[in-house]
Design an enzyme around this catalytic site. Structure first.
Site, PDB file in Angstrom:
ATOM      1  N   LYS A 131       0.886  -1.305  -0.006  1.00 29.49           N
ATOM      2  CA  LYS A 131      -0.042   0.004   0.004  1.00 29.49           C
ATOM      3  C   LYS A 131       0.930   1.207  -0.064  1.00 29.49           C
ATOM      4  O   LYS A 131       0.224   2.325   0.030  1.00 29.49           O
ATOM      5  CB  LYS A 131      -0.877   0.042   1.099  1.00 29.49           C
ATOM      6  CG  LYS A 131      -1.950  -1.034   1.046  1.00 29.49           C
ATOM      7  CD  LYS A 131      -2.633  -1.151   2.441  1.00 29.49           C
ATOM      8  CE  LYS A 131      -4.154  -2.257   2.181  1.00 29.49           C
ATOM      9  NZ  LYS A 131      -3.367  -3.571   1.757  1.00 29.49           N
ATOM     10  N   VAL A 161      -1.471 -10.692   4.160  1.00 24.99           N
ATOM     11  CA  VAL A 161      -0.994 -12.241   4.855  1.00 24.99           C
ATOM     12  C   VAL A 161      -2.517 -12.810   5.431  1.00 24.99           C
ATOM     13  O   VAL A 161      -3.144 -12.069   5.921  1.00 24.99           O
ATOM     14  CB  VAL A 161      -0.163 -11.854   5.826  1.00 24.99           C
ATOM     15  CG1 VAL A 161       1.354 -11.733   5.435  1.00 24.99           C
ATOM     16  CG2 VAL A 161      -0.493 -11.169   7.271  1.00 24.99           C
TER      17      VAL A 161
END
Length: 609
Positions: free
Chosen positions: A409, A447
């Site tokens: 990001k 994740v």
């Protein structure tokens, strides 16, 4: 009274000697085309004294009677072949030495062949009879199941499931079209993965076991997805590594998890290099109670550091990690520090007392929508000020290397969280000095199952009966497993020389809507029972994430799952002074002002309207 074992072995020896006699006479009979002359019959009977006198001691001495017929195997057959071959050669040598003309040479060749068939056949026939007696009815009692796979694991699974009352294997599904119609242990290969919908309807089966541990992660994922899409409840066998190590048996099937569908190959680590870098050294992990920080601590513990310092703001998270380490890693010394990464004085005290040589900085605010509005200034404080405080403390106390855990990001960020992580990257770039602490950045995507990710949220929604909420039908994300991410952070930290940004190989992006549907099916529901509802993009959220900015170029590294990128040159001195003045402000700024300043220090930041 003779022990039962001796009695049983004696009876088996009598059986084998009887086979020796029958096969010897049968060899004569075959030699003379089923019409044995009386003279040769008498000779055959006389020579039996020699034949039995040789075979009996050889059979006993070579251990033919240690095995149990109930579990007759290829090892027993090999032992029979060796014993018969040795005995036959001894008999042949004796015949020629004694010049016995009434023993034809063809009999000496036929007899061992017949004897191996008789002795081996009787043992395997007994085992087959016992198996049918004990387990024959079980195949009709268990739940019908398809086994996907036609390799060694499938063979072992069929052998073990034959003794189970829980499963009744109705067919095999292979990935290779050439195997269609063949059988493994009497179970027919009915088709390929494309045939699953037809087989489910035809056989009225609702469960499948994927037995392909030797295949690639991609092939296993395709098989599992095909079974899930066919409406089957899918299970899988343990990993090949676990089976080879003896931890589990192939029959210990488990339910397929979302992690299996991700299809990630195991990470190959430079164990020797990591042991030299981390072993017998002091290592500090910030954010040690979080998903990545705690997994980093677990992975580091395997390399036996001299001391592992766990730095965490949440008292409860740190307590849980401490209890876990006492149970799982009692030999690894740990120091638990409750603290804030923005507390420079505390950091100095901890660094001075513990003298870490390696620091992994995982502490950060990561939730995009929460950091977008009124919490924007707190995101700057924690993600930028906190990172700078840790980095400067590392420099002051001679830390060899600091690894910053960043995010995809940070690439062309459209939200405050991504912009603050990108700014933290630039701060460390500006602090890099020759001969001082080396700063290494590692970027990766989501994740699976981490705190705040969509997976735990989807699980809760499914447990409540739905609906499962997805922000947009086209939103995609990169995913990897938490242990995999932690291992690659360690590997990148080992390889980094200072100033690099490492990018983890994230595989193919996954559509979040597809992820939701897979979770619904894996939970045993249909999409009619639990709906997927679209709620719209949240503040700061992008449809897709990137791992690199346009201005960056990556190069391969010796590790297949790591690429390295060098960003722009270190920021100018006036840029750093201006940033330091802004970060020193104590009054919370308005979200609009925070975003304007972030745009000033991170030019590629494009806040959403």
């Amino acid at each position: 009274m003779l022990p039962l074992l001796v009695v049983k072995r004696t009876l088996v020896l009598v059986h084998d000697l009887f086979a020796v006699v029958v096969c010897w006479l049968l060899a004569y009979w075959l030699r003379f085309n089923l019409e044995l002359p009386e003279s040769y019959l008498a000779a055959a009977l006389r020579s039996l004294v020699l034949v039995l006198g040789v075979h009996a001691p050889v059979f006993w001495l070579l251990g033919l009677y240690r095995g149990i017929w109930r579990y007759a195997s290829l090892m027993d057959l090999r032992r029979i072949i060796v014993a018969v071959a040795f005995s036959s050669m001894t008999v042949a040598a004796a015949v020629f030495m004694l010049a016995l003309p009434e023993v034809p040479r063809s009999v000496l060749l036929l007899h061992p062949l017949l004897l191996v068939l008789a002795m081996g056949g009787s043992r395997f026939a007994y085992r087959a009879w016992r198996d049918r007696l004990l387990y024959g009815r079980m195949m009709f009692e268990g739940d019908p199941v398809l086994v996907i796979g036609s390799g060694d694991a499938a063979d072992r699974l069929l052998r073990e499931l034959a003794h189970s009352r829980d499963w009744s294997v109705v067919g095999l599904v292979a990935g290779d079209a050439s195997r269609r119609g063949h059988e493994i242990r009497g179970v027919k290969i009915l088709g390929e993965l494309d045939d699953l919908p037809r087989l489910v309807e035809q056989l009225a089966v609702r469960k499948a076991i994927v037995a392909m541990p030797e295949s690639s992660a991609h092939e296993r994922r395709l098989a599992m997805e095909a079974a899930v899409q066919a409406g089957l409840s899918v299970m899988t066998v343990p990993s090949l590594e676990d089976m080879l190590s003896g931890k589990v048996a192939v029959s210990q099937v488990r339910q397929v998890q979302l992690e299996d569908l991700l299809g990630r190959e195991p990470v190959q680590l430079d164990d020797g290099g990591l042991r030299g870098w981390l072993g017998e050294h002091v290592v500090l992990v910030t954010g040690a109670g979080g998903s990545i920080g705690s997994e980093l601590a677990r992975q580091i513990a395997q390399f036996r550091p001299r001391l592992l310092v766990l730095f965490e703001l949440s008292e409860f998270a740190l307590y849980l990690l401490e209890q876990e380490f006492q149970e799982k890693f009692p030999a690894v010394p740990i120091a638990c520090v409750v603290g804030d990464v923005k507390d420079a004085a505390l950091l100095d005290k901890v660094f001075a007392a513990q003298r870490p040589s390696v620091v992994f900085h995982a502490a950060a605010y990561k939730h995009v929508p929460l950091m977008e509005g009124d919490n924007a200034w707190q995101a700057v404080r924690n993600n930028v000020v906190g990172s700078r405080c840790v980095a400067e403390a590392a420099q002051r106390h001679g830390v060899e290397k600091m690894v910053l855990v960043s995010t995809d990001k940070a690439v062309n960020p459209t939200n405050v969280m991504g912009a603050t992580k990108r700014l933290a990257e630039r701060v460390l770039c500006g602090l890099q000095r020759d001969g001082g602490t080396r700063f290494v950045t590692v970027r990766f995507g989501n994740v699976l199952g981490s705190n705040g990710s969509v997976i735990p949220k989807f699980r809760e929604q499914i447990a409540r009966g739905g609906p499962v909420t997805v922000t947009h039908p086209d939103i995609i994300r990169y995913f990897m497993l938490i242990p995999e991410a932690a291992q690659l952070v360690l590997q990148a930290g080992l390889m980094g020389q200072g100033g690099e940004i490492f990018v983890l190989e994230m595989g193919e992006p996954i559509r979040i809507a597809d992820l939701a549907r897979d979770m619904i099916r894996l939970s045993g529901f249909s999409e009619d029972e639990i709906k997927v509802v679209y709620t719209g993009l949240r503040p700061g959220e992008k449809l897709y994430e990137e791992l690199l900015t346009d201005a960056e170029q990556t190069l391969p590294t010796p590790h297949l799952k790591l690429r390295v990128a060098r960003a722009e040159e270190a920021p100018a001195a006036d840029w750093q002074q201006e940033l330091a003045a802004w970060l020193a402000e104590t009054q919370p700024a308005e979200p609009a002002a925070v975003k304007a300043k972030l745009k000033r220090f991170v030019p590629e930041y494009a806040p959403q309207a």
